[in-house]
Design a protein around this motif. Structure first.
Motif, PDB file in Angstrom:
ATOM      1  N   GLN A 319      24.647  19.991  10.116  1.00  0.00           N
ATOM      2  CA  GLN A 319      25.348  20.269   8.853  1.00  0.00           C
ATOM      3  C   GLN A 319      24.662  19.603   7.661  1.00  0.00           C
ATOM      4  O   GLN A 319      24.571  20.179   6.585  1.00  0.00           O
ATOM      5  N   SER A 323      23.343  21.533   4.320  1.00  0.00           N
ATOM      6  CA  SER A 323      23.826  21.224   2.967  1.00  0.00           C
ATOM      7  C   SER A 323      22.680  20.776   2.057  1.00  0.00           C
ATOM      8  O   SER A 323      22.639  21.107   0.876  1.00  0.00           O
ATOM      9  N   HIS A 327      21.512  22.649  -1.285  1.00  0.00           N
ATOM     10  CA  HIS A 327      21.406  21.905  -2.544  1.00  0.00           C
ATOM     11  C   HIS A 327      20.053  22.178  -3.207  1.00  0.00           C
ATOM     12  O   HIS A 327      19.979  22.409  -4.419  1.00  0.00           O
TER      13      HIS A 327
END
Length: 369
Positions: A319, A323, A327
């Motif tokens: 995860q 992420s 980003h």
């Protein structure tokens, strides 16, 4: 119609963003595949590319000489297509917001244009009562589908890319094979114009929105009507499934956006895309088939409250890495947007400088006897 753009968070009690910038009614919106950019088209003849965050920054450009009716990103996010009342379909490079080429064989307003899932084809729907299929590379019209008895309001590709569905003012929905150009299915179920439609990611279902105020869910494998949904107090103008097919949202002339939970089996989106297949070739369907009626929520906005945050599917990628990558992609989009704004300012400066030089030349010419 109020020339504002709203971005809603699916989690309950989350704040929504309200973006202003367009000078007239907004006719269409589309997220880029990454979700980090948002495109909107308007009656003010412009397209705006937004960064959907709290600042709501956007760049605008004069895309057409009349109302922009449709805007849609390619699956790779590198380009997008627009359709307009100026009778043209235009393709643009996303990050430089640069015009690439125009497709102009329609002889009336173009209501909708979409890329195929693989990005090689473009389909457009027009008030000239035709649906046209275009090859993106050659920029040629591959085929014109002329079976509609009225203006064609909306068109979209099946997730497999092998067929298209078009909605019309003649109250019908038609499904064609894009390889053989044969009419596969013909639905005459609504009692008024069909304004929008959306395929479920599995490719097995199609949802339609109509001026008769209902939404209808069709089973494409069996070629029949499954459900009629009543919720809007007036024409249902638009409808779309979420990327996983777990939800769908509808908008109407009653100023409401309703979010509905679909009752189809929830499969991992990757699996859905692997098994999506084109609908069976079946005879036309009419309104006398068995169906199930579902009333809409009582009271404004109640359907949104029923949206629960679902537990995440287990994924193979950690995860934190996902992420971080998201980003980075988001930051790249913001950088691109900044470069685009700087390019626009530079162009304006160059134009002003050119004008000053021209004025100076004129003064010099007048000064010389």
């Amino acid at each position: 119609m109020d020339s504002c753009l709203m971005v809603w968070h699916m989690k309950p009690q989350s704040r929504a963003y309200r973006f202003t910038g367009h000078k007239d009614a907004i006719t269409c919106v589309n997220f880029s595949p990454s979700g980090h950019l948002l495109a909107s088209g308007s009656r003010d003849k412009t397209v705006r590319i937004w960064v959907p965050n709290v600042k709501g920054e956007s760049t605008a450009f004069r895309a057409h000489t009349a109302t922009v009716r449709s805007v849609h990103f390619c699956s790779d996010g590198q380009s997008f297509v627009t359709a307009s009342d100026d009778k043209t379909v235009k393709v643009w490079a996303t990050h430089r917001q640069k015009f690439l080429f125009s497709l102009s064989q329609h002889i009336n307003w173009v209501r909708c244009a979409k890329f195929s899932p693989d990005g090689r084809l473009i389909v457009s729907a027009s008030d000239d009562k035709t649906v046209k299929l275009w090859d993106k590379n050659s920029r040629e019209c591959v085929h014109s589908y002329c079976e509609h008895g009225g203006f064609v309001t909306y068109v979209d590709f099946h997730p497999s890319g092998t067929c298209i569905a078009a909605a019309g003012m003649d109250n019908t929905v038609k499904v064609w094979d894009v390889r053989t150009h044969r009419l596969l299915q013909h639905y005459q179920l609504h009692s008024a114009a069909v304004n929008g439609l959306s395929f479920h990611p599995s490719g097995n279902y199609l949802i339609t929105a109509s001026s008769d105020s209902t939404l209808k869910i069709l089973d494409l494998m069996e070629g029949r009507l499954l459900y009629t949904l009543h919720g809007h107090q007036g024409p249902a103008t638009t409808v779309a499934f979420s990327r996983t097919g777990e939800y769908f949202a509808s908008g109407g002339s009653d100023e409401q956006v309703m979010v509905w939970k679909s009752n189809f089996d929830i499969i991992d989106h990757g699996e859905v895309m692997k098994v999506s297949r084109p609908p069976a070739t079946l005879a036309s369907s009419t309104g006398n088939l068995p169906e199930v009626d579902f009333p809409g929520p009582s009271g404004r906005g109640r359907s949104v409250e029923s949206v629960q945050s679902q537990p995440q599917e287990p994924v193979s990628v950690p995860q934190t890495l996902t992420s971080t990558l998201e980003h980075i992609v988001g930051q790249l989009d913001v950088l691109t947007q900044t470069v685009s704004i700087l390019e626009q300012r530079l162009t304006l400066t160059e134009d002003k400088l050119k004008q000053c030089l021209e004025n100076q030349q004129l003064i010099m010419q007048r000064a010389t006897p």
